[in-house]
Scaffold this motif. Sequence first.
Motif, mmCIF file in Angstrom:
data_model
loop_
_atom_site.group_PDB
_atom_site.id
_atom_site.type_symbol
_atom_site.label_atom_id
_atom_site.label_comp_id
_atom_site.label_asym_id
_atom_site.label_seq_id
_atom_site.Cartn_x
_atom_site.Cartn_y
_atom_site.Cartn_z
ATOM 1 N N ASP A 152 0.828 -1.199 0.000
ATOM 2 C CA ASP A 152 0.000 0.000 0.000
ATOM 3 C C ASP A 152 0.865 1.253 0.000
ATOM 4 O O ASP A 152 2.017 1.255 0.459
ATOM 5 N N ALA A 153 0.280 2.337 -0.485
ATOM 6 C CA ALA A 153 1.012 3.602 -0.586
ATOM 7 C C ALA A 153 1.012 4.344 0.745
ATOM 8 O O ALA A 153 0.207 4.077 1.646
ATOM 9 N N VAL A 154 1.926 5.302 0.853
ATOM 10 C CA VAL A 154 1.981 6.244 1.969
ATOM 11 C C VAL A 154 1.466 7.579 1.459
ATOM 12 O O VAL A 154 1.916 8.069 0.423
ATOM 13 N N GLY A 190 -6.706 11.138 -2.507
ATOM 14 C CA GLY A 190 -5.423 10.986 -1.823
ATOM 15 C C GLY A 190 -5.328 9.740 -0.972
ATOM 16 O O GLY A 190 -4.251 9.149 -0.849
ATOM 17 N N LEU A 191 -6.450 9.321 -0.379
ATOM 18 C CA LEU A 191 -6.440 8.173 0.524
ATOM 19 C C LEU A 191 -6.688 6.851 -0.183
ATOM 20 O O LEU A 191 -6.576 5.791 0.443
ATOM 21 N N ASP A 192 -6.993 6.881 -1.447
ATOM 22 C CA ASP A 192 -7.265 5.645 -2.180
ATOM 23 C C ASP A 192 -6.008 4.783 -2.235
ATOM 24 O O ASP A 192 -4.974 5.198 -2.758
ATOM 25 N N GLY A 193 -6.096 3.573 -1.695
ATOM 26 C CA GLY A 193 -4.966 2.653 -1.712
ATOM 27 C C GLY A 193 -3.886 2.939 -0.687
ATOM 28 O O GLY A 193 -2.787 2.386 -0.757
ATOM 29 N N VAL A 194 -4.195 3.785 0.291
ATOM 30 C CA VAL A 194 -3.208 4.216 1.288
ATOM 31 C C VAL A 194 -3.424 3.479 2.608
ATOM 32 O O VAL A 194 -4.563 3.298 3.048
#
Length: 254
Positions: free
Chosen positions: A2-4, A58-62
């Motif tokens: 997952d991304a930051v 911004g929060l997609d996949g985070v």
Amino acid sequence: MDAVLVTGGSGQLGRRVIGELLEQGRAVQAISRRPGPQAAGLTWVTGDLNSAATLQRGLDGVSRVVHLATQPLRPGKDLQMTSALLGAVQDRHIEHFVYMSISGLERMQGAPYYREKLEIERRLRTSGLRLTIQRSTQFHKFVADLLGKLTLGPVTLVPTGVTLQPVEVSAVARCLAQVVQGAPAGQRRDLSGPAPEAIELLARQWHRHRARTGRVASAPIPLPLFRAWQHSAAVPEEAEPVGRPWIRWLQETA
């Protein structure tokens, strides 16, 4: 993996945190009002933190967040932005939320910006998030820019009774990139430069570095920021020293 998410990604700290995370192989999504340079593994989300659409993108996949966005010249804006971000993450699985804060807030409540930062910390602690609050002292560049603003002609006028322990922003960025990938720690030990110094000495060293022929004078300056810094309030009692000292940063920075 997952991304930051990094808020305030185009700021001086945000750019460096992004660079550190990318070097470590992490995917990064950065929210900023103005996108920065493109890079492999980096996605810019342009917009304001008060926008639900911006936060959703911004929060997609985070799974992890480093919250750096700040607007110190707009009272109430930091609290507003953080409240919007907190509302957006509540129904998501965020493994670690890291907030960048400032050393000595409890001792510096005479300045509105510091009161706001302390209230943000309080709200974060009661949010139920898996959280780390990381405080640091003032960045070298902030102090250098401030001294520039306090200079008129050959004279730099600094406030009496102020001691600072400025820290290198790159060292703080390296720490934050490591912290967000670790386990939540509540509140970590503050980060600071190697040693506290009177602002008069910092100013004289700044003058020498710039080959200025002027002088440094001190006087009581009745601004909330300088009143808040009195009695070493901005110097942490027990901090982790990181990065280059002020004088070396001056010598090695163009």
